[in-house]
Scaffold this motif. Structure first.
Motif, PDB file in Angstrom:
ATOM      1  N   UNK A 200       0.829  -1.200   0.000  1.00  0.00           N
ATOM      2  CA  UNK A 200       0.000   0.000   0.000  1.00  0.00           C
ATOM      3  C   UNK A 200       0.870   1.260   0.000  1.00  0.00           C
ATOM      4  N   UNK A 201       1.997   1.219   0.684  1.00  0.00           N
ATOM      5  CA  UNK A 201       2.865   2.405   0.752  1.00  0.00           C
ATOM      6  C   UNK A 201       3.339   2.851  -0.618  1.00  0.00           C
ATOM      7  N   UNK A 202       3.584   1.883  -1.498  1.00  0.00           N
ATOM      8  CA  UNK A 202       4.169   2.206  -2.789  1.00  0.00           C
ATOM      9  C   UNK A 202       3.141   2.134  -3.914  1.00  0.00           C
ATOM     10  N   UNK A 203       1.866   2.010  -3.557  1.00  0.00           N
ATOM     11  CA  UNK A 203       0.782   1.885  -4.521  1.00  0.00           C
ATOM     12  C   UNK A 203       0.969   0.609  -5.350  1.00  0.00           C
ATOM     13  N   UNK A 204       0.192   0.451  -6.403  1.00  0.00           N
ATOM     14  CA  UNK A 204       0.272  -0.767  -7.218  1.00  0.00           C
ATOM     15  C   UNK A 204      -0.221  -0.494  -8.626  1.00  0.00           C
ATOM     16  N   UNK A 205      -0.161  -1.507  -9.461  1.00  0.00           N
ATOM     17  CA  UNK A 205      -0.635  -1.342 -10.830  1.00  0.00           C
ATOM     18  C   UNK A 205       0.363  -0.580 -11.686  1.00  0.00           C
ATOM     19  N   UNK A 206      -0.146  -0.023 -12.779  1.00  0.00           N
ATOM     20  CA  UNK A 206       0.752   0.599 -13.759  1.00  0.00           C
ATOM     21  C   UNK A 206       1.423   1.872 -13.244  1.00  0.00           C
ATOM     22  N   UNK A 207       0.852   2.520 -12.228  1.00  0.00           N
ATOM     23  CA  UNK A 207       1.452   3.748 -11.669  1.00  0.00           C
ATOM     24  C   UNK A 207       2.124   3.492 -10.336  1.00  0.00           C
ATOM     25  N   UNK A 208       2.457   2.264 -10.065  1.00  0.00           N
ATOM     26  CA  UNK A 208       3.137   1.943  -8.799  1.00  0.00           C
ATOM     27  C   UNK A 208       4.498   2.622  -8.759  1.00  0.00           C
ATOM     28  N   UNK A 209       5.000   2.785  -7.559  1.00  0.00           N
ATOM     29  CA  UNK A 209       6.291   3.450  -7.358  1.00  0.00           C
ATOM     30  C   UNK A 209       7.414   2.713  -8.092  1.00  0.00           C
ATOM     31  N   UNK A 210       8.165   3.460  -8.903  1.00  0.00           N
ATOM     32  CA  UNK A 210       9.293   2.858  -9.613  1.00  0.00           C
ATOM     33  C   UNK A 210      10.485   2.644  -8.693  1.00  0.00           C
ATOM     34  N   UNK A 211      10.490   3.355  -7.548  1.00  0.00           N
ATOM     35  CA  UNK A 211      11.667   3.309  -6.691  1.00  0.00           C
ATOM     36  C   UNK A 211      11.522   2.414  -5.473  1.00  0.00           C
ATOM     37  N   UNK A 212      10.519   1.543  -5.452  1.00  0.00           N
ATOM     38  CA  UNK A 212      10.275   0.821  -4.200  1.00  0.00           C
ATOM     39  C   UNK A 212      11.401  -0.122  -3.823  1.00  0.00           C
ATOM     40  N   UNK A 213      12.003  -0.789  -4.805  1.00  0.00           N
ATOM     41  CA  UNK A 213      13.113  -1.685  -4.444  1.00  0.00           C
ATOM     42  C   UNK A 213      14.285  -0.876  -3.911  1.00  0.00           C
ATOM     43  N   UNK A 214      14.528   0.265  -4.548  1.00  0.00           N
ATOM     44  CA  UNK A 214      15.621   1.130  -4.107  1.00  0.00           C
ATOM     45  C   UNK A 214      15.332   1.654  -2.695  1.00  0.00           C
ATOM     46  N   UNK A 215      14.072   2.077  -2.461  1.00  0.00           N
ATOM     47  CA  UNK A 215      13.696   2.613  -1.146  1.00  0.00           C
ATOM     48  C   UNK A 215      13.868   1.541  -0.060  1.00  0.00           C
ATOM     49  N   UNK A 216      13.482   0.290  -0.362  1.00  0.00           N
ATOM     50  CA  UNK A 216      13.631  -0.791   0.629  1.00  0.00           C
ATOM     51  C   UNK A 216      15.104  -1.077   0.907  1.00  0.00           C
ATOM     52  N   UNK A 217      15.925  -1.073  -0.130  1.00  0.00           N
ATOM     53  CA  UNK A 217      17.364  -1.305   0.061  1.00  0.00           C
ATOM     54  C   UNK A 217      17.963  -0.194   0.923  1.00  0.00           C
ATOM     55  N   UNK A 218      17.544   1.058   0.657  1.00  0.00           N
ATOM     56  CA  UNK A 218      18.024   2.197   1.448  1.00  0.00           C
ATOM     57  C   UNK A 218      17.676   2.040   2.924  1.00  0.00           C
ATOM     58  N   UNK A 219      16.426   1.684   3.209  1.00  0.00           N
ATOM     59  CA  UNK A 219      15.999   1.590   4.608  1.00  0.00           C
ATOM     60  C   UNK A 219      16.689   0.403   5.288  1.00  0.00           C
ATOM     61  N   UNK A 220      16.928  -0.676   4.535  1.00  0.00           N
ATOM     62  CA  UNK A 220      17.641  -1.825   5.114  1.00  0.00           C
ATOM     63  C   UNK A 220      19.081  -1.437   5.461  1.00  0.00           C
TER      64      UNK A 220
END
Ligand code: HEM
Length: 78
Positions: free
Chosen positions: A1-21
């Motif tokens: 839900x944080x990064x939305x979903x579908x065709x307009x989902x966040x393009x940076x979610x993997x990067x954001x998760x790696x950053x927070x980790x």
């Protein structure tokens, strides 16, 4: 839900998760976290996401009172 979903989902979610980790790995390794006298009154406040508040102090907004101290240095460097 944080990064939305579908065709307009966040393009940076993997990067954001790696950053927070990476950030959490640094913080957890270098600091110690302890409970405070307010810790037993911490509760989850549902507001789109879950946010911590202190019972009786909701008007003060989101807070998670913890005692943070610098962890003693060890010889083990990973
Ligand atoms: C915790 C960090 C982040 C959260 C919670 C987040 C959340 C979101 C959300 C909810 C959307 C959808 C917005 C909409 O529906 O219009 C979005 C879109 C987008 N995000 Fe993120 N984002 C984060 C980090 C990042 C990062 C680090 C990048 C790039 C490196 C990024 C790049 C984008 C882009 C380019 C879009 C537009 C995608 C599109 O419209 O096709 N985001 N983000």
């Amino acid at each position: 839900m944080s990064f939305s979903g579908g065709v307009r989902a966040c393009l940076g979610w993997r990067f954001a998760l790696t950053e927070i980790q990476a950030f959490l790995t640094e913080v957890v390794g270098k600091f110690e976290f302890a409970l405070t006298e307010k810790s037993e009154r911490i509760r989850r406040e549902p507001c789109m996401v879950m946010a911590p508040t202190v019972e009786g102090e909701v008007k003060n907004g989101v807070q998670l009172p913890l005692r943070v101290s610098v962890a003693p240095r060890t010889e083990n460097v990973y």
